[in-house]
Design a protein around this motif. Structure first.
Motif, PDB file in Angstrom:
ATOM      1  N   GLU A 121       0.832  -1.210   0.000  1.00 40.56           N
ATOM      2  CA  GLU A 121       0.000   0.000   0.000  1.00 40.56           C
ATOM      3  C   GLU A 121       0.861   1.254   0.000  1.00 40.56           C
ATOM      4  OE1 GLU A 121      -3.993  -1.473   2.407  1.00 40.56           O
ATOM      5  OE2 GLU A 121      -2.139  -1.102   3.530  1.00 40.56           O
ATOM      6  N   MET A 122       2.002   1.204   0.689  1.00 38.27           N
ATOM      7  CA  MET A 122       2.896   2.360   0.711  1.00 38.27           C
ATOM      8  C   MET A 122       3.404   2.699  -0.683  1.00 38.27           C
ATOM      9  SD  MET A 122       5.117   1.702   4.171  1.00 38.27           S
ATOM     10  CE  MET A 122       6.152   3.156   3.920  1.00 38.27           C
ATOM     11  N   VAL A 123       3.772   1.671  -1.444  1.00 38.70           N
ATOM     12  CA  VAL A 123       4.238   1.907  -2.810  1.00 38.70           C
ATOM     13  C   VAL A 123       3.087   2.396  -3.677  1.00 38.70           C
ATOM     14  CG1 VAL A 123       5.244   0.863  -4.872  1.00 38.70           C
ATOM     15  CG2 VAL A 123       6.085   0.211  -2.609  1.00 38.70           C
ATOM     16  N   ALA A 124       1.930   1.785  -3.515  1.00 40.61           N
ATOM     17  CA  ALA A 124       0.775   2.139  -4.336  1.00 40.61           C
ATOM     18  C   ALA A 124       0.350   3.590  -4.163  1.00 40.61           C
ATOM     19  CB  ALA A 124      -0.394   1.209  -4.026  1.00 40.61           C
ATOM     20  N   CYS A 125       0.461   4.104  -2.936  1.00 42.45           N
ATOM     21  CA  CYS A 125       0.019   5.485  -2.691  1.00 42.45           C
ATOM     22  C   CYS A 125       1.156   6.491  -2.807  1.00 42.45           C
ATOM     23  CB  CYS A 125      -0.668   5.609  -1.330  1.00 42.45           C
ATOM     24  SG  CYS A 125       0.452   5.574   0.091  1.00 42.45           S
ATOM     25  N   GLY A 126       2.404   6.021  -2.946  1.00 44.77           N
ATOM     26  CA  GLY A 126       3.524   6.934  -3.146  1.00 44.77           C
ATOM     27  C   GLY A 126       4.407   7.161  -1.949  1.00 44.77           C
ATOM     28  N   LEU A 127       4.093   6.563  -0.805  1.00 50.26           N
ATOM     29  CA  LEU A 127       4.948   6.743   0.371  1.00 50.26           C
ATOM     30  C   LEU A 127       6.280   6.007   0.225  1.00 50.26           C
ATOM     31  CD1 LEU A 127       2.429   6.518   3.355  1.00 50.26           C
ATOM     32  CD2 LEU A 127       3.850   8.482   2.736  1.00 50.26           C
ATOM     33  N   ALA A 128       6.294   4.938  -0.524  1.00 53.71           N
ATOM     34  CA  ALA A 128       7.528   4.197  -0.790  1.00 53.71           C
ATOM     35  C   ALA A 128       7.741   4.135  -2.291  1.00 53.71           C
ATOM     36  CB  ALA A 128       7.445   2.788  -0.196  1.00 53.71           C
ATOM     37  N   THR A 129       8.986   3.844  -2.692  1.00 51.35           N
ATOM     38  CA  THR A 129       9.301   3.820  -4.117  1.00 51.35           C
ATOM     39  C   THR A 129       9.375   2.408  -4.689  1.00 51.35           C
ATOM     40  OG1 THR A 129      11.671   3.894  -3.593  1.00 51.35           O
ATOM     41  CG2 THR A 129      10.548   6.002  -4.014  1.00 51.35           C
ATOM     42  N   HIS A 130       9.734   1.426  -3.844  1.00 46.96           N
ATOM     43  CA  HIS A 130       9.898   0.062  -4.352  1.00 46.96           C
ATOM     44  C   HIS A 130       9.441  -0.957  -3.310  1.00 46.96           C
ATOM     45  CE1 HIS A 130      12.889   2.479  -6.542  1.00 46.96           C
ATOM     46  NE2 HIS A 130      12.711   1.629  -7.541  1.00 46.96           N
ATOM     47  N   PHE A 131       8.849  -2.055  -3.793  1.00 50.90           N
ATOM     48  CA  PHE A 131       8.518  -3.175  -2.923  1.00 50.90           C
ATOM     49  C   PHE A 131       9.452  -4.336  -3.266  1.00 50.90           C
ATOM     50  CE2 PHE A 131       6.491  -7.123  -1.757  1.00 50.90           C
ATOM     51  CZ  PHE A 131       5.938  -6.852  -0.511  1.00 50.90           C
ATOM     52  N   VAL A 132      10.253  -4.739  -2.283  1.00 55.33           N
ATOM     53  CA  VAL A 132      11.211  -5.828  -2.465  1.00 55.33           C
ATOM     54  C   VAL A 132      10.964  -6.863  -1.369  1.00 55.33           C
ATOM     55  CG1 VAL A 132      13.656  -6.481  -2.416  1.00 55.33           C
ATOM     56  CG2 VAL A 132      12.956  -4.326  -3.510  1.00 55.33           C
ATOM     57  N   PRO A 133      10.734  -8.122  -1.707  1.00 56.03           N
ATOM     58  CA  PRO A 133      10.569  -9.152  -0.671  1.00 56.03           C
ATOM     59  C   PRO A 133      11.791  -9.178   0.249  1.00 56.03           C
ATOM     60  CG  PRO A 133       9.969 -10.019  -2.820  1.00 56.03           C
ATOM     61  CD  PRO A 133      10.589  -8.684  -3.069  1.00 56.03           C
ATOM     62  N   SER A 134      11.558  -9.361   1.526  1.00 53.13           N
ATOM     63  CA  SER A 134      12.646  -9.301   2.506  1.00 53.13           C
ATOM     64  C   SER A 134      13.752 -10.305   2.194  1.00 53.13           C
ATOM     65  CB  SER A 134      12.109  -9.531   3.914  1.00 53.13           C
ATOM     66  OG  SER A 134      11.461 -10.787   4.017  1.00 53.13           O
ATOM     67  N   LYS A 135      13.394 -11.446   1.588  1.00 57.95           N
ATOM     68  CA  LYS A 135      14.404 -12.449   1.260  1.00 57.95           C
ATOM     69  C   LYS A 135      15.408 -11.940   0.232  1.00 57.95           C
ATOM     70  CE  LYS A 135      11.612 -14.624  -2.374  1.00 57.95           C
ATOM     71  NZ  LYS A 135      10.927 -15.859  -2.829  1.00 57.95           N
ATOM     72  N   ASN A 136      15.051 -10.857  -0.493  1.00 54.26           N
ATOM     73  CA  ASN A 136      15.926 -10.305  -1.531  1.00 54.26           C
ATOM     74  C   ASN A 136      16.776  -9.136  -1.052  1.00 54.26           C
ATOM     75  OD1 ASN A 136      14.905 -12.145  -3.347  1.00 54.26           O
ATOM     76  ND2 ASN A 136      13.487 -10.701  -4.313  1.00 54.26           N
ATOM     77  N   LEU A 137      16.589  -8.711   0.177  1.00 52.60           N
ATOM     78  CA  LEU A 137      17.287  -7.513   0.641  1.00 52.60           C
ATOM     79  C   LEU A 137      18.802  -7.690   0.682  1.00 52.60           C
ATOM     80  CD1 LEU A 137      15.026  -6.085   3.505  1.00 52.60           C
ATOM     81  CD2 LEU A 137      15.295  -5.244   1.160  1.00 52.60           C
ATOM     82  N   ILE A 138      19.263  -8.853   1.108  1.00 48.30           N
ATOM     83  CA  ILE A 138      20.711  -9.084   1.164  1.00 48.30           C
ATOM     84  C   ILE A 138      21.304  -9.031  -0.245  1.00 48.30           C
ATOM     85  CG2 ILE A 138      22.501 -10.771   1.699  1.00 48.30           C
ATOM     86  CD1 ILE A 138      20.822 -11.728   4.030  1.00 48.30           C
ATOM     87  N   LEU A 139      20.605  -9.629  -1.207  1.00 46.34           N
ATOM     88  CA  LEU A 139      21.076  -9.601  -2.595  1.00 46.34           C
ATOM     89  C   LEU A 139      21.052  -8.183  -3.146  1.00 46.34           C
ATOM     90  CD1 LEU A 139      19.246 -12.765  -3.983  1.00 46.34           C
ATOM     91  CD2 LEU A 139      21.680 -12.543  -3.410  1.00 46.34           C
ATOM     92  N   LEU A 140      20.000  -7.426  -2.799  1.00 49.06           N
ATOM     93  CA  LEU A 140      19.904  -6.038  -3.245  1.00 49.06           C
ATOM     94  C   LEU A 140      21.068  -5.216  -2.691  1.00 49.06           C
ATOM     95  CD1 LEU A 140      18.638  -3.487  -4.408  1.00 49.06           C
ATOM     96  CD2 LEU A 140      17.089  -3.438  -2.441  1.00 49.06           C
TER      97      LEU A 140
END
Length: 385
Positions: free
Chosen positions: A183-202
């Motif tokens: 919802e944060m990304v959809a309304c503009g409060l956040a810029t990207h949605f990344v699954p937590s399992k991908n954060l280390i790779l990101l």
């Protein structure tokens, strides 16, 4: 990766690690939900400034240890100062936090916030104006019902909430309703949605970047994103209804229209909204509505300066004692039965609300917030609805 801390501080509430050109700043107060105390604010400001001035550093990442990214500011600090009459000191501490928020909003190099957990109050003020705001399935955004503890949504909330679609910002600020990461990304409060399992790779990919340009960073983050999936009961599916209620001119009209609707159509979100608003400090509900409506037409600087004035009057108890009363009842004694004064919305006059916008005589130790001259690059909150 080497981890450093400043020798000027007693413990490890803020950590910095990384290589020569990419640094990660870590909020490290998990037992206190990473709430921003004065020491953390000072250290964050110093670290950000040091990294910004280092020509070898090209990118800064911000994350937190623990399940909560940042639960807000440490209001107990302000409570203690105000209780002993040191409201001017409380204001000075608070102004440091506002200056930090402005520093983040105007940061000259790419700043990537990895928000993998709850972000509330002062945590939102710190992160919501950063260039890149990455959230996960663990993220929960809440301004909190600040009015329930005798405050109002501050630290620039009148800026970033007023930029949301329709009157969603009014709804979030007056009721304390929560949003998840999607919802944060959809309304503009956040810029990207990344699954937590991908954060280390990101994070690893960001460390390997050669050319630090907006398109490059955008492309790297996008590799790890996931399509948005809004739940069936998401508030964002009800924006037309939200706009109908929360576009009203006054808090009384908003609450009355909700109660009228609820008399015939019992919907859980309406019931929760009514309950939350009725439990909150009446004067702070009106302060927020005034502030967020002004924020629609103002730059961030003016919103922060207004927050400084309002909170100074709250700490000073110029009009009301609600900032002390809310902390006492909710956070200290935890009886959750604050005695608001004024006790009802109809007892809060426009003159009372406008008093919070006036300057306090400097002879009392108050000084208006002076933000450093920096370039505010308009990043804009762009809804993906």
């Amino acid at each position: 990766m080497a981890t450093n801390k400043s020798s000027n501080y007693e413990d490890d509430q803020v950590l910095v690690e990384g290589n020569s050109h990419v640094k990660t700043v870590i909020l490290n107060r998990p037992l206190k939900l990473n709430a921003l105390n004065y020491q953390m604010v000072l250290q964050l400001s110093e670290e950000f400034q040091k990294l910004e001035n280092d020509p070898t550093v090209k990118l800064v990442i911000v994350k937190a240890n623990g399940k909560v990214f940042c639960a807000g500011g440490d209001v107990i600090e302000y409570y203690r100062c105000s209780l002993t009459g040191e409201w001017a000191l409380a204001t000075q501490i608070y102004q440091k936090q506002l200056t930090l928020d402005y520093q983040v909003a105007t940061y000259t190099m790419p700043l990537v916030f990895l928000i993998n957990g709850a972000v509330m109050g002062g945590g939102a003020g710190l992160s919501m104006n950063a260039r890149y705001r990455v959230v996960t399935e663990n993220t929960v955004f809440a301004i909190l019902p600040e009015a329930a503890i005798g405050y109002y949504p501050d630290v620039g909330a009148s800026y970033f909430l007023s930029k949301l679609p329709g009157f969603l910002g009014e709804y979030l600020g007056l009721t304390g309703a929560r949003l998840n990461g999607a919802e944060m990304v959809a309304c503009g409060l956040a810029t990207h949605f990344v699954p937590s399992k991908n954060l280390i790779l990101l994070e690893k990919s960001l460390y390997e970047v050669d050319v630090v340009e907006p398109n490059t960073i955008q492309g790297i983050i996008s590799k790890y994103t996931q399509p948005l999936l809004l739940k069936e009961d998401s508030v964002l599916h009800r924006l037309d209804v939200i706009n109908h209620f929360f576009s009203k001119q006054t808090v009384e009209e908003i609450l009355s229209s909700l109660e009228h609707e609820n008399a015939t159509l019992k919907e859980e979100w309406i019931t929760k909204s009514i309950r939350s608003m009725k439990a909150a400090s009446p004067i702070n509900l009106k302060i927020f509505l005034m502030s967020v409506r002004k924020g629609r037409f103002e730059p961030l600087e003016e919103c922060l300066i207004r927050d400084s004035k309002i909170c100074a009057h709250s700490f000073r108890r110029t009009v009301s004692n609600d900032s002390l009363e809310g902390v006492r009842a909710t956070l200290l004694e935890k009886n959750y039965k604050p005695k608001w004064e004024p006790s009802k919305l109809e007892l809060v006059s426009n003159d009372m609300v406008e008093k919070y916008l006036t300057k306090i005589p400097e002879i009392e130790g108050w000084k208006e917030l002076q933000l450093p001259p920096r370039d505010m690059r308009e990043k804009g909150l762009r809804a993906k609805l």
